[in-house]
Design a protein around this motif. Structure first.
Motif, PDB file in Angstrom:
ATOM      1  N   VAL A  39      73.625  76.183  40.015  1.00  0.00           N
ATOM      2  CA  VAL A  39      72.682  75.616  39.054  1.00  0.00           C
ATOM      3  C   VAL A  39      71.245  75.956  39.431  1.00  0.00           C
ATOM      4  O   VAL A  39      70.445  76.392  38.588  1.00  0.00           O
ATOM      5  CB  VAL A  39      72.865  74.086  38.952  1.00  0.00           C
ATOM      6  N   LEU A  40      70.885  75.751  40.698  1.00  0.00           N
ATOM      7  CA  LEU A  40      69.521  76.028  41.130  1.00  0.00           C
ATOM      8  C   LEU A  40      69.184  77.507  41.003  1.00  0.00           C
ATOM      9  O   LEU A  40      68.051  77.873  40.638  1.00  0.00           O
ATOM     10  CB  LEU A  40      69.322  75.554  42.573  1.00  0.00           C
ATOM     11  N   ASN A  41      70.130  78.361  41.285  1.00  0.00           N
ATOM     12  CA  ASN A  41      69.895  79.793  41.145  1.00  0.00           C
ATOM     13  C   ASN A  41      69.611  80.151  39.684  1.00  0.00           C
ATOM     14  O   ASN A  41      68.724  80.956  39.386  1.00  0.00           O
ATOM     15  CB  ASN A  41      71.099  80.566  41.658  1.00  0.00           C
ATOM     16  N   ASP A  42      70.370  79.534  38.763  1.00  0.00           N
ATOM     17  CA  ASP A  42      70.147  79.795  37.341  1.00  0.00           C
ATOM     18  C   ASP A  42      68.805  79.241  36.866  1.00  0.00           C
ATOM     19  O   ASP A  42      68.250  79.728  35.879  1.00  0.00           O
ATOM     20  CB  ASP A  42      71.282  79.186  36.512  1.00  0.00           C
ATOM     21  N   LEU A  43      68.289  78.236  37.554  1.00  0.00           N
ATOM     22  CA  LEU A  43      66.994  77.664  37.200  1.00  0.00           C
ATOM     23  C   LEU A  43      65.828  78.365  37.885  1.00  0.00           C
ATOM     24  O   LEU A  43      64.674  77.983  37.694  1.00  0.00           O
ATOM     25  CB  LEU A  43      66.962  76.175  37.556  1.00  0.00           C
ATOM     26  N   GLY A  44      66.134  79.380  38.697  1.00  0.00           N
ATOM     27  CA  GLY A  44      65.084  80.141  39.361  1.00  0.00           C
ATOM     28  C   GLY A  44      64.659  79.604  40.708  1.00  0.00           C
ATOM     29  O   GLY A  44      63.587  79.938  41.208  1.00  0.00           O
ATOM     30  N   THR A  45      65.486  78.751  41.299  1.00  0.00           N
ATOM     31  CA  THR A  45      65.184  78.189  42.619  1.00  0.00           C
ATOM     32  C   THR A  45      66.120  78.786  43.653  1.00  0.00           C
ATOM     33  O   THR A  45      67.333  78.805  43.467  1.00  0.00           O
ATOM     34  CB  THR A  45      65.343  76.656  42.610  1.00  0.00           C
ATOM     35  N   GLU A  46      65.569  79.280  44.733  1.00  0.00           N
ATOM     36  CA  GLU A  46      66.372  79.909  45.769  1.00  0.00           C
ATOM     37  C   GLU A  46      66.550  78.985  46.968  1.00  0.00           C
ATOM     38  O   GLU A  46      65.720  78.112  47.234  1.00  0.00           O
ATOM     39  CB  GLU A  46      65.723  81.219  46.234  1.00  0.00           C
ATOM     40  N   GLU A  47      67.643  79.189  47.689  1.00  0.00           N
ATOM     41  CA  GLU A  47      67.900  78.416  48.907  1.00  0.00           C
ATOM     42  C   GLU A  47      67.199  79.070  50.086  1.00  0.00           C
ATOM     43  O   GLU A  47      67.245  80.296  50.243  1.00  0.00           O
ATOM     44  CB  GLU A  47      69.405  78.343  49.169  1.00  0.00           C
ATOM     45  N   VAL A  48      66.542  78.255  50.901  1.00  0.00           N
ATOM     46  CA  VAL A  48      65.839  78.765  52.081  1.00  0.00           C
ATOM     47  C   VAL A  48      66.361  78.068  53.325  1.00  0.00           C
ATOM     48  O   VAL A  48      66.921  76.965  53.258  1.00  0.00           O
ATOM     49  CB  VAL A  48      64.320  78.552  51.955  1.00  0.00           C
ATOM     50  N   ASP A  49      66.173  78.722  54.449  1.00  0.00           N
ATOM     51  CA  ASP A  49      66.533  78.141  55.732  1.00  0.00           C
ATOM     52  C   ASP A  49      65.383  77.251  56.196  1.00  0.00           C
ATOM     53  O   ASP A  49      64.274  77.746  56.436  1.00  0.00           O
ATOM     54  CB  ASP A  49      66.788  79.249  56.756  1.00  0.00           C
ATOM     55  N   PRO A  50      65.604  75.943  56.324  1.00  0.00           N
ATOM     56  CA  PRO A  50      64.493  75.044  56.692  1.00  0.00           C
ATOM     57  C   PRO A  50      63.931  75.320  58.075  1.00  0.00           C
ATOM     58  O   PRO A  50      62.801  74.923  58.374  1.00  0.00           O
ATOM     59  CB  PRO A  50      65.121  73.654  56.608  1.00  0.00           C
ATOM     60  N   LEU A  51      64.694  76.005  58.926  1.00  0.00           N
ATOM     61  CA  LEU A  51      64.194  76.326  60.265  1.00  0.00           C
ATOM     62  C   LEU A  51      63.200  77.478  60.232  1.00  0.00           C
ATOM     63  O   LEU A  51      62.388  77.633  61.145  1.00  0.00           O
ATOM     64  CB  LEU A  51      65.366  76.670  61.195  1.00  0.00           C
ATOM     65  N   GLU A  52      63.273  78.292  59.191  1.00  0.00           N
ATOM     66  CA  GLU A  52      62.381  79.440  59.073  1.00  0.00           C
ATOM     67  C   GLU A  52      61.303  79.250  58.009  1.00  0.00           C
ATOM     68  O   GLU A  52      60.242  79.852  58.078  1.00  0.00           O
ATOM     69  CB  GLU A  52      63.201  80.704  58.757  1.00  0.00           C
ATOM     70  N   ASP A  53      61.594  78.440  56.994  1.00  0.00           N
ATOM     71  CA  ASP A  53      60.655  78.234  55.893  1.00  0.00           C
ATOM     72  C   ASP A  53      60.609  76.749  55.561  1.00  0.00           C
ATOM     73  O   ASP A  53      61.583  76.173  55.093  1.00  0.00           O
ATOM     74  CB  ASP A  53      61.103  79.040  54.667  1.00  0.00           C
ATOM     75  N   GLU A  54      59.473  76.131  55.834  1.00  0.00           N
ATOM     76  CA  GLU A  54      59.324  74.695  55.585  1.00  0.00           C
ATOM     77  C   GLU A  54      58.649  74.402  54.244  1.00  0.00           C
ATOM     78  O   GLU A  54      58.464  73.242  53.894  1.00  0.00           O
ATOM     79  CB  GLU A  54      58.491  74.058  56.707  1.00  0.00           C
TER      80      GLU A  54
END
Length: 573
Positions: free
Chosen positions: A38-53
């Protein structure tokens, strides 16, 4: 931002591109793939919280740690309210609803009689012995489990572990049946704010069916879980489990709520009334914990002008049952703060994909981020310089305007979804009488402790009258020059000192007409003041004073805590 043009040599000012945090999500503690889809279809990507806060959404499958909640930035949102376990845990749900039932018995009659063990074992035992109904069936559940684990039916007190961490409920033996099968409804609810409370009810959901034809509980069939339990995690293992082949939710062991309500309407039942009653249950359940939720939230986010740093997508499990009059009554079974997002069938996927899409539509992460960025940039302007009543009033007005903007935005985006707003505090007068301070009822354990203390005090009084006082160690000699309470500025700034029971102060009494003079020694300094006795003081049972008033200045010297004495200045009555 500025750069030099190589052709003209002039400086070109370019506006710095604003970061779009809503396009990043922290799904480190989420296992459900449908959410990523769902998030991908809405234009939101998953990030690694340890590398990108610099993410805008945190979604976890379990309760988010308080340390994480407190570290949320103004543009970040989390999917769990701190304190929502007050209804998500079976034992706490029972305790909160029972508390409200005692205050509003007619309003909160939608929850089965519930006992939380081991605290309520004596009450459960007394109830079972008093009724003497050996045909009454009880359902026993672990207090903090899910997916039907550890649940069983019983009619015998001997089969209930009195020291187990469980809840015991009266079993609803007249459930509404469809195709002679027992079923319950998984209702999806979105809470976007707890202060003020805003609740949205999803029109679609799941009807989960048992896989064996229902027969009222007897000694011979109480162990048939496929008959009495409707949990999908249990019935999916049954050989009688039926998958809907057309994926429309009209048949099988898992169907859509709309198809079931339509079937009930065709059978002559008022489906609109049933749905309204379910909405009423959801609102009253949330109101039962709203004061505590709001307190925790305002403590965690004291500067949240929009009151929407956190949201919650919940699952309410409701059972429909027949009354003696032939009508249908919904019963609340439990509340899930992390409803399953598994997509075992295409029908599951269709419902949950639309549910999550509509949820993020109402939340409007992109628009919410713009408002919060402006708030963060302009925060504190009203409080620059000396704080005045005018500036405080302006601050409150500004906060209310921002809150109204959020509410208007939610209403606007809700119009294009399958959510219905069922509760907004400002608009609902029907439920405001339920916002009262209802004290938490005493448990058997607390009553027993209180009775034990009272008994000990009575014994000490009796020994005192008989001259058999308890031997006490000699108090340290007070300083002769200290005859009244004197409070130095340095002493006032110090935090209250803790005196352990083994280091308790000693009191010497000199009765007078209206007041009693006490000389208090805390093994360091003596204090003397006049106090008014509000409750009898038992010799040998030494309360310790929280504060002493300087008779001349009325200054307060912080010491210890006591509830039995009220201090008064010297000479007052």
């Amino acid at each position: 931002m500025s750069t030099d043009s190589p052709e003209s040599g002039t400086t070109v000012h370019r506006r710095k591109k604003r970061k779009q945090y809503w396009k990043k999500a922290n799904l480190f503690y989420c296992k459900h793939q449908i959410l990523r889809i769902v998030l991908n279809d809405l234009g939101t990507e998953e990030v690694d919280p340890l590398e990108d806060e610099e993410w805008g959404l945190l979604w976890t499958d379990t309760t988010a740690p308080m340390s994480t909640i407190l570290q949320l930035k103004p543009y970040q949102r989390c999917n769990h309210f701190p304190g929502m376990n007050e209804i998500a845990r079976k034992d706490l749900l029972g305790r909160n609803i029972n508390r409200m039932t005692k205050a509003f018995p007619k309003e909160y009659n939608f929850f089965p009689n519930t006992w939380t063990l081991p605290a309520d074992y004596a009450e459960l035992r007394a109830h079972m012995l008093a009724t003497g109904n050996k045909k009454q069936t009880y359902i026993v559940k672990p207090d903090a489990s899910s997916q039907g684990k550890g649940i069983y039916l019983t009619r015998s007190l001997d089969e209930i572990d009195q020291m187990g961490h469980i809840i015991v409920q009266k079993y609803i033996s007249r459930p509404l049946l469809v195709d002679n099968l027992k079923f319950d409804l998984r209702i999806y609810v979105l809470v976007t704010s707890c202060s003020p409370l805003r609740i949205y009810l999803y029109r679609e959901g799941l009807a989960r069916f048992a896989t064996e034809q229902y027969v009222a509980p007897t000694h011979s069939n109480m162990d048939k879980m496929y008959m009495h339990l409707t949990n999908y995690s249990i019935n999916k293992n049954s050989e009688n489990f039926v998958v809907d082949e057309d994926n429309k939710g009209l048949h099988g062991s898992k169907r859509s709520i709309t198809s079931v309500l339509q079937l009930l309407q065709e059978q002559g039942h008022d489906s609109k009334k049933i749905w309204q009653d379910i909405a009423d249950i959801i609102i009253k359940t949330m109101i039962s914990i709203q004061p505590k939720l709001a307190h925790i939230y305002n403590t965690c986010f004291p500067s949240d002008h929009h009151a929407n740093s956190v949201f919650e997508l919940m699952g309410f499990d409701v059972l429909l049952a027949k009354t003696k009059g032939g009508t249908i009554k919904p019963w609340l079974l439990e509340v899930n703060h992390s409803p399953s997002m598994n997509i075992d069938t295409p029908f599951d996927r269709d419902i949950k994909y639309k549910l999550l899409t509509d949820t993020f539509t109402i939340l409007s992460l992109k628009e919410n981020e713009k408002r919060r960025s402006a708030t963060t940039k302009n925060s504190g302007r009203l409080y620059e310089g000396k704080k005045t009543e005018t500036k405080e009033a302006e601050h409150i007005d500004e906060k209310m305007k921002k809150l109204q903007t959020v509410i208007s935005s939610e209403i606007k985006w809700c119009a294009g979804t399958d959510f219905d707003r069922i509760y907004l505090y400002e608009e609902d007068e029907k439920y405001k009488h339920l916002y009262v301070s209802v004290p938490t009822p005493e448990t058997n354990a607390s009553v027993a402790r209180r009775e034990k203390v009272m008994k000990q005090m009575e014994e000490r009084e009796k020994k005192e009258r008989e001259g058999k006082t308890v031997k006490k160690s000699k108090p340290p000699k007070p300083k002769e020059e200290s005859t009244v309470v004197t409070v130095s500025p340095r002493r006032q700034k110090e935090s209250p000192r803790m005196i352990h029971p083994t280091n308790s102060p000693k009191i010497v009494t000199h009765p007078t007409t209206d007041t009693t003079r006490y000389r208090l020694t805390d093994n360091v300094n003596p204090y003397e003041s006049e106090v008014t006795v509000t409750k009898p003081i038992v010799a040998g049972f030494l309360p310790v004073l929280p504060k002493l008033k300087n008779p001349s200045t009325n200054d307060i010297s912080p010491l210890l805590h006591i509830k039995t004495l009220t201090l008064s200045p010297r000479g007052s009555k």
